[in-house]
Design a protein around this motif. Structure first.
Motif, short mmCIF file in Angstrom:
data_model
loop_
_atom_site.label_atom_id
_atom_site.label_comp_id
_atom_site.label_asym_id
_atom_site.label_seq_id
_atom_site.Cartn_x
_atom_site.Cartn_y
_atom_site.Cartn_z
N ALA A 153 -15.32 -25.62 -23.31
CA ALA A 153 -15.49 -27.00 -23.73
C ALA A 153 -16.40 -27.75 -22.76
N ILE A 154 -16.20 -27.51 -21.46
CA ILE A 154 -17.05 -28.17 -20.47
C ILE A 154 -18.49 -27.71 -20.62
N ARG A 155 -18.68 -26.39 -20.84
CA ARG A 155 -20.04 -25.89 -21.01
C ARG A 155 -20.69 -26.50 -22.24
N SER A 156 -19.96 -26.62 -23.33
CA SER A 156 -20.51 -27.23 -24.54
C SER A 156 -20.90 -28.68 -24.30
N GLU A 157 -20.04 -29.40 -23.57
CA GLU A 157 -20.35 -30.80 -23.27
C GLU A 157 -21.60 -30.92 -22.40
N VAL A 158 -21.73 -30.03 -21.42
CA VAL A 158 -22.93 -30.05 -20.56
C VAL A 158 -24.17 -29.76 -21.37
N GLU A 159 -24.09 -28.73 -22.24
CA GLU A 159 -25.26 -28.41 -23.08
C GLU A 159 -25.62 -29.58 -24.00
N ALA A 160 -24.60 -30.25 -24.54
CA ALA A 160 -24.87 -31.40 -25.41
C ALA A 160 -25.54 -32.52 -24.62
N GLU A 161 -25.08 -32.74 -23.38
CA GLU A 161 -25.69 -33.78 -22.55
C GLU A 161 -27.14 -33.43 -22.22
N MET A 162 -27.40 -32.17 -21.90
CA MET A 162 -28.77 -31.76 -21.58
C MET A 162 -29.67 -31.89 -22.80
N ARG A 163 -29.13 -31.53 -23.97
CA ARG A 163 -29.92 -31.68 -25.19
C ARG A 163 -30.23 -33.15 -25.47
N ALA A 164 -29.23 -34.01 -25.28
CA ALA A 164 -29.45 -35.45 -25.47
C ALA A 164 -30.46 -35.98 -24.47
N GLU A 165 -30.41 -35.46 -23.24
CA GLU A 165 -31.36 -35.90 -22.22
C GLU A 165 -32.78 -35.52 -22.61
N ARG A 166 -32.95 -34.29 -23.12
CA ARG A 166 -34.30 -33.89 -23.54
C ARG A 166 -34.78 -34.74 -24.70
N GLU A 167 -33.90 -35.02 -25.66
CA GLU A 167 -34.30 -35.85 -26.80
C GLU A 167 -34.62 -37.26 -26.35
N ARG A 168 -33.85 -37.79 -25.40
CA ARG A 168 -34.14 -39.13 -24.91
C ARG A 168 -35.48 -39.19 -24.22
N ALA A 169 -35.75 -38.17 -23.40
CA ALA A 169 -37.03 -38.15 -22.69
C ALA A 169 -38.19 -38.05 -23.67
N LEU A 170 -38.04 -37.24 -24.70
CA LEU A 170 -39.12 -37.10 -25.66
C LEU A 170 -39.34 -38.38 -26.44
N ALA A 171 -38.27 -39.08 -26.75
CA ALA A 171 -38.42 -40.30 -27.54
C ALA A 171 -39.18 -41.37 -26.79
N SER A 172 -39.12 -41.37 -25.49
CA SER A 172 -39.79 -42.42 -24.73
C SER A 172 -40.89 -41.90 -23.84
N GLY A 173 -41.04 -40.57 -23.78
CA GLY A 173 -41.99 -40.00 -22.84
C GLY A 173 -43.27 -39.54 -23.46
N HIS A 174 -43.90 -38.56 -22.79
CA HIS A 174 -45.26 -38.17 -23.13
C HIS A 174 -45.34 -37.06 -24.16
N LEU A 175 -44.34 -36.20 -24.26
CA LEU A 175 -44.41 -35.08 -25.18
C LEU A 175 -43.39 -35.26 -26.29
N LYS A 176 -43.84 -35.30 -27.50
CA LYS A 176 -42.95 -35.46 -28.66
C LYS A 176 -43.44 -34.57 -29.78
N GLY A 177 -43.67 -33.30 -29.49
CA GLY A 177 -43.97 -32.35 -30.53
C GLY A 177 -45.43 -32.21 -30.89
N TYR A 178 -46.36 -32.87 -30.17
CA TYR A 178 -47.77 -32.68 -30.51
C TYR A 178 -48.63 -32.94 -29.28
N THR A 179 -49.77 -32.30 -29.26
CA THR A 179 -50.78 -32.56 -28.25
C THR A 179 -52.13 -32.70 -28.95
N VAL A 180 -53.05 -33.36 -28.30
CA VAL A 180 -54.37 -33.60 -28.90
C VAL A 180 -55.44 -33.32 -27.85
N ALA A 181 -56.64 -33.04 -28.34
CA ALA A 181 -57.80 -32.82 -27.46
C ALA A 181 -58.96 -33.64 -28.00
#
Length: 516
Positions: free
Chosen positions: A157-185
């Protein structure tokens, strides 16, 4: 520590009041107060910086609650298109009852003095975001340790909660950060191995993360309450970057007139500060072949924008809004209407930099005047790079105009500008001006009146090419396309020389007797 004793640090509350101190019970919580002060000070000096910082930080990321409160106040002012200077900011904080909690007027003005230039704000915001991410990870680790020490703790249960928190952290960073599924040149931007250099959206230009793209496409820069009849008409054939550059050219020319004729030093200082925002935005969104010169121009002009004269930012809303439109519209191509409209706005910004140098020189601001002159030099170089292709197109069209129509346009120039006509007719740019006069005539304008109005706005004698300056002024005033290749000939669009020279003259009717 006795075995089995829970750790004393507790996770910080997700909502910290503005008057609370930062949590002291986290294990050496990472933060950088100097970076937070630098970002807030830069935001008070330039509204464009707020868009850049917001695209990096996203959600709350400041360590000091007072800084978070000031950041929220800056965002509120920015959303309502109000000034973000310390005077306006303290007024808002006082109305909200937060001024005493952030340290009073003295602390807000102290932050405004912490200004390292707008260019470093994004880097300082990166530092703040990195520290905020580390604090969240530290809080998550503390919570994990506490859960692991609870009686009957379930590892899965603790491992699942940690993984969920890490997943939420990555999604939060993507929503406000520089990488959100695309790059351009950018076209032509390649490394030593000739491979495209890819960037995340908001690295290439501020506020280009995916969640904000739809917002950018629906942005309406017209002030609220403007009647439909008063809204500026925009060509549907232009791209968003081209439209933003044409709007910026109009606003920059209005700023030139303020610097030349206004006696209000506060209004002039605001126009100069807003011009710095425009140059920053152009340097970030223009094509590769002009980017280096524009960056140098923005760097030099930042020094020219410093003044002891207090800027009255309400007088420069059009130019500041234009800078924001440049950012929201995204990167421009170096060809076609994008490239030609870049040349159009650069032509105007050269005059704005010169006017800034004159304004500072009249007030004995020697360093600022010299910085503005250096910025004008870089802007001229960028203009020459951007204007090369569109002017060649106009000149080639001008050479194909029939001789009788060219003579008619030459007569128009002599009548409108008798003191400059022979110089203009001898310049290589005369062919492009002849094309522009023909386009203005076909669009229903009076070319002689346009020439008189264009020349009356500012002297032309010191221009490197009078005809080139007139080309951009006329195309801007008459709302003609900046990039105008020869149209495909059609039977319906062909005009005789007589019709092209006098489109408003009534043709004689059959019942009217011919003159002798």
């Amino acid at each position: 520590m006795p075995q089995g004793t829970p750790l004393t640090p507790q996770p910080p509350s997700p909502a910290v009041s503005a008057d609370a101190e930062p949590p002291t019970d986290m294990l050496h919580a990472p933060f950088n107060i100097d970076a937070e002060r630098a970002v807030l000070g830069a935001c008070m000096h330039s509204a464009d910086v707020i868009d850049t910082v917001r695209s990096v930080l996203g959600d709350a990321a400041f360590y000091r609650p007072a800084h978070e409160t000031i950041w929220r106040a800056l965002l509120s002012q920015h959303r309502e298109d109000k000034p973000t200077d310390p005077i306006a900011l303290t007024e808002l904080l006082e109305r909200q009852g937060d001024l005493h909690r952030v340290g009073g007027n003295a602390y807000v003005f102290q932050l405004a003095d912490v200004h390292y230039g707008t260019g470093g704000a994004e880097h300082h915001a990166e530092i703040i975001r990195e520290k905020a991410n580390l604090r969240r990870l530290l809080a998550s680790a503390i919570r994990t340790v506490q859960r692991a020490q609870e009686p009957g703790a379930d590892p899965e249960a603790i491992r699942s909660e940690v993984e969920a928190e890490m997943r939420a952290e990555r999604e939060r960073a993507l929503a406000s950060g520089h990488l959100k599924g695309y790059t351009v040149a950018l076209p032509g931007d390649r490394n030593r191995d000739k491979e495209p250099i890819y960037y995340a959206g908001s690295t290439l230009a501020p506020d280009l993360s995916l969640p904000r793209i739809q917002e950018r496409f629906t942005t309406d820069s017209t002030p609220p309450g403007t009647a439909d009849s008063e809204r500026q008409q925009r060509s549907t054939a232009s791209s968003a970057p081209a439209t933003a550059r044409r709007t910026t050219a109009h606003a920059a020319w209005a700023a030139v007139l303020v610097l030349d004729y206004s006696s209000d030093d506060g209004a002039a200082a605001a126009q100069i500060a807003a011009a710095g925002e425009v140059l920053d935005a152009l340097a970030k969104t223009s094509a590769l072949h002009t980017r280096d010169e524009l960056r140098q121009a923005a760097w030099e002009f930042e020094r020219a924008s410093r003044s002891h004269t207090r800027a009255e930012f309400r007088h420069a809303q059009d130019l500041r809004r234009a800078a924001r439109d440049l950012v929201y519209s995204g990167p421009a191509f170096g060809r076609g209407e994008d490239g030609a409209s870049t040349a159009m706005v650069l032509d105007t910004l050269v005059f704005l930099a010169i006017a800034t140098a004159h304004w500072h020189a009249q007030r004995q601001h020697a360093q600022q005047a010299e910085a503005a002159r250096r910025a004008a030099t870089h802007l001229r170089a960028a203009y020459q790079q951007a204007a090369a292709e569109p002017l060649v197109v106009l000149r080639e069209r001008g050479r194909r105009i029939v001789p009788s129509l060219r003579r008619h346009h030459a007569t128009t120039v002599r009548a409108a500008l008798p003191g400059l006509a022979e110089t203009i007719l001898a310049e290589p740019g005369w062919d492009a001006l002849a094309t522009t006069l023909a386009d203005a005539t076909q669009a229903g304008h009076n070319p002689q009146a346009l020439l008189v109005k264009a020349a009356a706005r500012r002297e032309l004698g010191t221009a490197d090419s009078i005809s080139d300056v007139l080309v951009w002024r006329l195309r801007r005033m008459a709302d003609l396309p900046a990039y105008a290749p020869a149209p495909e000939p059609t039977r319906a669009s062909r005009l005789t020389d007589r019709q092209a020279m006098a489109p408003h003259l009534a043709m004689p009717t059959a019942s009217r007797a011919p003159r002798r």
